[in-house]
Design a protein around this motif. Structure first.
Motif, PDB file in Angstrom:
ATOM      1  N   THR B  35     -10.534   3.583  88.707  1.00 36.66           N
ATOM      2  CA  THR B  35     -11.921   4.049  88.642  1.00 36.66           C
ATOM      3  C   THR B  35     -11.986   5.548  88.389  1.00 36.66           C
ATOM      4  O   THR B  35     -11.019   6.274  88.629  1.00 36.66           O
ATOM      5  N   VAL B  36     -13.112   5.993  87.909  1.00 37.66           N
ATOM      6  CA  VAL B  36     -13.323   7.407  87.624  1.00 37.66           C
ATOM      7  C   VAL B  36     -14.353   7.933  88.614  1.00 37.66           C
ATOM      8  O   VAL B  36     -15.393   7.308  88.804  1.00 37.66           O
ATOM      9  N   HIS B  37     -14.058   9.065  89.219  1.00 37.59           N
ATOM     10  CA  HIS B  37     -14.985   9.609  90.212  1.00 37.59           C
ATOM     11  C   HIS B  37     -16.056  10.449  89.537  1.00 37.59           C
ATOM     12  O   HIS B  37     -15.991  11.659  89.510  1.00 37.59           O
ATOM     13  N   TYR B  38     -17.026   9.765  88.974  1.00 37.13           N
ATOM     14  CA  TYR B  38     -18.117  10.488  88.335  1.00 37.13           C
ATOM     15  C   TYR B  38     -18.980  11.116  89.412  1.00 37.13           C
ATOM     16  O   TYR B  38     -19.211  10.501  90.433  1.00 37.13           O
ATOM     17  N   PRO B  39     -19.505  12.326  89.304  1.00 30.80           N
ATOM     18  CA  PRO B  39     -19.396  13.254  88.185  1.00 30.80           C
ATOM     19  C   PRO B  39     -18.251  14.249  88.297  1.00 30.80           C
ATOM     20  O   PRO B  39     -18.147  15.132  87.455  1.00 30.80           O
ATOM     21  N   VAL B  42     -14.848  12.786  84.388  1.00 30.70           N
ATOM     22  CA  VAL B  42     -15.516  12.016  83.337  1.00 30.70           C
ATOM     23  C   VAL B  42     -14.455  11.377  82.456  1.00 30.70           C
ATOM     24  O   VAL B  42     -13.308  11.805  82.453  1.00 30.70           O
ATOM     25  N   ILE B  43     -14.880  10.374  81.683  1.00 34.82           N
ATOM     26  CA  ILE B  43     -13.905   9.737  80.811  1.00 34.82           C
ATOM     27  C   ILE B  43     -13.687  10.588  79.560  1.00 34.82           C
ATOM     28  O   ILE B  43     -14.502  11.449  79.232  1.00 34.82           O
ATOM     29  N   ASP B  44     -12.592  10.331  78.882  1.00 34.86           N
ATOM     30  CA  ASP B  44     -12.242  11.156  77.727  1.00 34.86           C
ATOM     31  C   ASP B  44     -13.245  10.988  76.594  1.00 34.86           C
ATOM     32  O   ASP B  44     -13.907   9.974  76.461  1.00 34.86           O
ATOM     33  N   ASP B  45     -13.345  12.004  75.770  1.00 37.57           N
ATOM     34  CA  ASP B  45     -14.326  11.983  74.692  1.00 37.57           C
ATOM     35  C   ASP B  45     -13.982  10.963  73.621  1.00 37.57           C
ATOM     36  O   ASP B  45     -14.855  10.526  72.888  1.00 37.57           O
ATOM     37  N   GLU B  46     -12.709  10.608  73.535  1.00 35.16           N
ATOM     38  CA  GLU B  46     -12.282   9.636  72.527  1.00 35.16           C
ATOM     39  C   GLU B  46     -13.104   8.350  72.654  1.00 35.16           C
ATOM     40  O   GLU B  46     -13.526   7.760  71.676  1.00 35.16           O
ATOM     41  N   ASN B  47     -13.357   7.975  73.888  1.00 36.32           N
ATOM     42  CA  ASN B  47     -14.127   6.760  74.134  1.00 36.32           C
ATOM     43  C   ASN B  47     -15.583   6.931  73.729  1.00 36.32           C
ATOM     44  O   ASN B  47     -16.248   5.977  73.354  1.00 36.32           O
ATOM     45  N   LEU B  48     -16.072   8.162  73.829  1.00 39.34           N
ATOM     46  CA  LEU B  48     -17.491   8.386  73.542  1.00 39.34           C
ATOM     47  C   LEU B  48     -17.791   8.402  72.061  1.00 39.34           C
ATOM     48  O   LEU B  48     -18.910   8.159  71.640  1.00 39.34           O
ATOM     49  N   TYR B 153     -24.596  11.833  78.779  1.00 43.11           N
ATOM     50  CA  TYR B 153     -24.916  12.434  80.075  1.00 43.11           C
ATOM     51  C   TYR B 153     -26.358  12.919  80.088  1.00 43.11           C
ATOM     52  O   TYR B 153     -26.625  14.116  80.102  1.00 43.11           O
ATOM     53  N   LEU B 154     -27.280  11.990  80.030  1.00 44.52           N
ATOM     54  CA  LEU B 154     -28.689  12.355  80.015  1.00 44.52           C
ATOM     55  C   LEU B 154     -29.281  12.073  81.393  1.00 44.52           C
ATOM     56  O   LEU B 154     -29.122  10.988  81.922  1.00 44.52           O
ATOM     57  N   VAL B 155     -29.918  13.063  81.944  1.00 41.79           N
ATOM     58  CA  VAL B 155     -30.557  12.877  83.239  1.00 41.79           C
ATOM     59  C   VAL B 155     -31.953  13.454  83.155  1.00 41.79           C
ATOM     60  O   VAL B 155     -32.180  14.441  82.449  1.00 41.79           O
ATOM     61  N   GLY B 156     -32.882  12.866  83.841  1.00 40.83           N
ATOM     62  CA  GLY B 156     -34.228  13.417  83.847  1.00 40.83           C
ATOM     63  C   GLY B 156     -34.952  12.946  85.073  1.00 40.83           C
ATOM     64  O   GLY B 156     -34.566  11.980  85.727  1.00 40.83           O
ATOM     65  N   THR B 157     -36.024  13.647  85.409  1.00 44.30           N
ATOM     66  CA  THR B 157     -36.784  13.237  86.584  1.00 44.30           C
ATOM     67  C   THR B 157     -38.064  12.520  86.187  1.00 44.30           C
ATOM     68  O   THR B 157     -38.752  11.969  87.027  1.00 44.30           O
ATOM     69  N   SER B 158     -38.402  12.544  84.900  1.00 43.09           N
ATOM     70  CA  SER B 158     -39.581  11.798  84.474  1.00 43.09           C
ATOM     71  C   SER B 158     -39.343  11.273  83.071  1.00 43.09           C
ATOM     72  O   SER B 158     -38.424  11.697  82.382  1.00 43.09           O
ATOM     73  N   ARG B 159     -40.182  10.349  82.678  1.00 44.89           N
ATOM     74  CA  ARG B 159     -40.008   9.762  81.352  1.00 44.89           C
ATOM     75  C   ARG B 159     -40.185  10.792  80.253  1.00 44.89           C
ATOM     76  O   ARG B 159     -39.607  10.675  79.185  1.00 44.89           O
TER      77      ARG B 159
END
Ligand code: SF4
Ligand code: SF4
Lengths: 395, 186
Positions: B35-39, B42-48, B153-159
């Motif tokens: 497992t990866v301990h996010y945050p 993070v996983i390698d960029d190759e996967n992204l 890695y997108l985070v937000g508090t509202s739509r």
């Protein structure tokens, strides 16, 4: 309210509750308890409610209540264009979305008489079979979690992630795929992805005996599933159950074999069946199916390499493409059973009607009958063994 | 014989199945964590790289601040979720000379040539909270002006945090090569 009126209200409406509970109450015997399992129960995934009439620990009657996840996919089909409806399919069954993708585009292709290039067929088979593995792994982990074992889901997710990494290359996403297109597929399988699949097959083949050692042979699991949820072939036929549920009752029916579509007739694989008719049978069928899927994958990858360099898309229909008038039906085998799409076209830009035939719905309908007379704890074991995906039920 | 089997052999077999299971667990207990301990990790960029996230505009090769888009609206019409909004540019007001030329042409009964609106869009909004990531827009674009980003890695508090101005995004991506930030009128 005075205590008298409260009492009066209790006599008239002993359980209170909603329409379903009251209607269910009418058939109850004396001195039994009406119990709601779900929608918050962990084994009902937050969206299914089963009303039970229990006498002590024993279930006398059970009735699933649907409609907690209104999505109206069929109705949405009538307001979206042929092309725009594809992403909906990934949401009907998030466990095995590619089967739904395939059923829909297959139906439209049949309707419009579009031939799919050979390479695209191979890609469809490979991605769909990989997705079946991922779906079975998800079921395996979740089922054992329902039964109270936590570790197996971690093992299952470890392997499932490896599959998703492969599937991410030709589809771009990890859960709700919408990558099959009318006339082909969206993206090609690149060499890296093919290599990843080739590495994955022997790896997963080695994992399967480990699953067997860890769980399948384990006496705790055996005691929980053997002889539980007896479902005779008669029940299976009456409720129209398909997939591993039917094959666990000894019915050798698989759409890939019995109504061959695409290029499945080229592959050499077996359809596993068990005639124990119980939850253990359904469990073993799925475990064996994973091994068979690996066989198909091996052959398909070989075929894919022979079809190298070919195109993956027939001339793509434009977004405002009009399908010819008529109707078509196309069925594929998903991880849960027979997935079918019936499209009716009046020759306009949007479908006139899209009818979805989902396996989970038929499989769940048998629950009321199968759960009669079992223990509450066994109801969980039965529900889990049906491998339900709720959006399929409330589609 | 049956009694012996049931009362002695079977329990031994059952017990053995538990030991076999524990052996598997024991083996994995000593193995590397998967497992990866996010945050924290993070996983390698190759996967992204192969991940298809929200869409973004592609700049012109010569002018990376300017999208290749020609405001044809194909993406907005074909989007099943209705999350793309492309605003076309208005035609510029004719200069006095142009105005005069137009009037003359009109008087002569010739075809009036109005100044044409620039093709690139004035606004390009994406409501990512509605997007179903189907990729239809990317496929239909006639000038290949759209592509998937691999932003996860997108985070937000509202739509509202997921309403993206894609022109702005393109500019910020091309920033080092943009001399003057393009204004809306451009
Ligand atoms: S990916 Fe699909 S839903 Fe998202 S903006 Fe493009 S067309 Fe719309
Ligand atoms: S992004 Fe492409 S499809 Fe969308 S308006 Fe611009 S040119 Fe047309």
């Amino acid at each position: 309210m005075s205590s008298e009126t409260v009492f009066q209200a209790r006599v008239e409406d002993p359980i209170g509750g909603d329409f379903y509970a009251r209607r269910f109450q009418q058939g109850c015997e004396e001195n039994t308890l009406v119990l709601n399992m779900g929608p918050q129960h962990p084994s009902t995934h937050g969206v299914l409610r089963v009303i039970l009439e229990v006498d002590g620990e024993y279930i006398l009657r059970a009735e699933p209540v649907l409609g907690y996840l209104h999505r109206m996919h069929e109705k949405m089909g009538e307001v979206k264009s042929w092309y725009q409806f594809i992403p909906n399919m990934g949401r009907v069954d998030y466990g095995h979305p590619l089967a739904w993708n395939w059923a829909y585009v297959g139906a439209v292709e049949k309707l419009a008489g579009i031939e799919v290039p050979e390479r695209a067929e191979y890609i469809r088979v490979i991605t769909c079979e990989l997705n079946r593995l991922a779906s079975h792994l998800l079921w395996w982990g979740a089922y054992l979690l329902d039964l109270g074992a936590f570790t197996p889901i971690l093992y299952a997710f470890d392997d499932r992630e490896a599959i998703l990494d492969i599937l991410q290359r030709p589809t771009g996403s990890r859960l709700t795929y919408s990558s099959f297109r009318i006339g082909g597929v969206q993206m090609d399988l690149d060499d890296k992805a093919v290599q990843m699949i080739k590495d994955f097959i022997p790896y997963f083949r080695k994992r399967l005996p480990m699953y067997k050692d860890l769980v399948t042979d384990n006496i705790i699991l055996r005691k929980r599933v053997e002889g539980i949820g007896e479902m005779s072939p008669d029940v299976v036929n009456r409720f129209g159950c398909t997939g591993p549920v039917a094959r666990g009752s000894g019915i050798n029916y698989d759409v890939r074999r019995n109504e061959p579509y695409s290029i499945y007739d080229r592959f050499d694989f077996e359809i596993p069946t068990e005639d124990t008719c119980c939850a253990a049978g359904r469990y073993l069928v799925r475990m064996e199916e994973m091994a068979q899927t690996l066989r198909i994958l091996e052959q398909a990858v070989e075929g894919l390499e022979q079809a190298k360099g070919e195109r993956i898309m027939e001339k793509a229909p434009k977004p405002n493409w009009k399908a010819p008038a008529g109707e078509a039906w196309f069925a594929v085998e998903s991880g849960r059973g027979k997935v079918g799409v019936h499209v009716v076209s009046d020759g306009s830009k949007t479908p006139y009607r899209v009818k979805l035939r989902s396996p989970s719905y038929s499989n769940l309908s048998s629950f009321g009958e199968v759960a009669e007379g079992v223990l509450i704890a066994d109801a969980v074991a039965i529900l889990g063994s049906l491998d339900l995906i709720i959006p399929e039920i409330d589609r | 014989m049956e009694t012996i089997r049931r009362n002695i052999l079977q329990p031994i077999k059952d017990l053995w199945s538990l030991i076999v299971g524990l052996k598997v667990t024991g083996k994995y207990f000593a193995m590397k964590q998967v497992t990866v301990h996010y945050p924290r990790q993070v996983i390698d960029d190759e996967n992204l790289k192969t991940y298809a996230g929200h869409i973004e505009l592609v700049g012109k090769p010569k002018d990376p601040c300017m999208p290749r888009c020609i405001s044809c609206q194909m993406c907005a019409t074909s989007c099943p979720s209705g999350c793309i909004k492309v605003t076309k540019q208005k035609a510029p007001k004719p200069t006095p000379e142009q105005q005069k030329a137009m009037e003359e042409a009109k008087a002569k009964g010739e075809k009036v040539k109005k100044p044409a609106a620039p093709k690139n869009p004035a606004g390009f909004m994406l409501d990512y909270s509605l997007c179903s990531l189907c990729g239809t827009c990317v496929e239909v674009c006639p000038v290949k002006s759209l592509r998937f980003s691999n932003d996860i890695y997108l985070v937000g508090t509202s739509r509202d945090d997921f309403k993206f101005d894609l022109l702005e995004r393109l500019r910020s991506q091309a920033e080092p090569r943009c001399d003057a930030p393009a204004s809306k009128k451009q």
